[in-house]
Design a protein around this motif. Structure first.
Motif, mmCIF file in Angstrom:
data_model
loop_
_atom_site.group_PDB
_atom_site.id
_atom_site.type_symbol
_atom_site.label_atom_id
_atom_site.label_comp_id
_atom_site.label_asym_id
_atom_site.label_seq_id
_atom_site.Cartn_x
_atom_site.Cartn_y
_atom_site.Cartn_z
ATOM 1 N N UNK A 87 0.829 -1.207 0.000
ATOM 2 C CA UNK A 87 0.000 0.000 0.000
ATOM 3 C C UNK A 87 0.863 1.257 0.000
ATOM 4 N N UNK A 88 1.913 1.263 0.812
ATOM 5 C CA UNK A 88 2.810 2.412 0.848
ATOM 6 C C UNK A 88 3.506 2.631 -0.481
ATOM 7 N N UNK A 89 3.914 1.546 -1.117
ATOM 8 C CA UNK A 89 4.531 1.653 -2.441
ATOM 9 C C UNK A 89 3.535 2.230 -3.445
ATOM 10 N N UNK A 90 2.286 1.765 -3.379
ATOM 11 C CA UNK A 90 1.265 2.251 -4.310
ATOM 12 C C UNK A 90 1.024 3.743 -4.110
ATOM 13 N N UNK A 91 0.914 4.175 -2.871
ATOM 14 C CA UNK A 91 0.702 5.600 -2.587
ATOM 15 C C UNK A 91 1.886 6.422 -3.097
ATOM 16 N N UNK A 92 3.085 5.928 -2.884
ATOM 17 C CA UNK A 92 4.275 6.633 -3.348
ATOM 18 C C UNK A 92 4.303 6.759 -4.866
ATOM 19 N N UNK A 93 3.931 5.695 -5.559
ATOM 20 C CA UNK A 93 3.926 5.720 -7.024
ATOM 21 C C UNK A 93 2.840 6.637 -7.581
ATOM 22 N N UNK A 94 1.671 6.635 -6.960
ATOM 23 C CA UNK A 94 0.612 7.558 -7.378
ATOM 24 C C UNK A 94 1.075 8.994 -7.141
#
Length: 135
Positions: A87-94
């Motif tokens: 989830x943290x990776x996804x937020x960072x990429x967005x």
């Protein structure tokens, strides 16, 4: 009359190829985040981050977070940490893609984050299916 024995198994055991594909996708994700974390910690991203409006210390915070996320997706003791790391990776990429787009950069500057986001989604969904098959 059909019985439950006749019903198709909803969660069949994933094939070895499926497992390998998930591991490769997760490996690509880990490599990208290790490289980005190291680049941020070494200051290689400072000029780009400043141009996008982030404070100077942001690269240290995000670099450490990236490295921790890679450790979390590979540890197996606490599965919820894997979910949080994804989830943290996804937020960072967005956030990365959005920052480039909102800063007026060409879409090509946001494409690496968008492509890695797609890899992340496939790796996560495949990981979840493998976890369900174990239960």
């Amino acid at each position: 009359m059909a019985t439950t024995a006749d019903a198709p198994d909803k969660f069949t055991a994933p094939s070895a190829r499926y497992k390998t594909t998930q591991k490769v996708l997760q490996g690509i994700l880990a490599f990208v985040f290790l490289a980005a974390g190291a680049a941020n910690l070494m200051g290689a991203m400072d000029a780009d981050l400043a141009r996008l409006g982030f404070p100077e210390y942001f690269s240290l915070i995000i670099g450490v977070a990236y490295l921790i996320s890679v450790v979390c997706i590979y540890q197996t003791r606490f599965p919820f940490l894997q979910d949080w790391a994804f989830a943290g990776m996804a937020v960072s990429l967005v956030g990365a893609a959005g920052s480039h787009i909102l800063a007026g950069d060409p879409i090509g500057n946001a494409m690496p984050a968008i492509i890695i986001q797609i890899v992340l989604v496939f790796a996560y969904v495949m990981r979840a299916k493998l976890a369900l098959a174990k239960d």
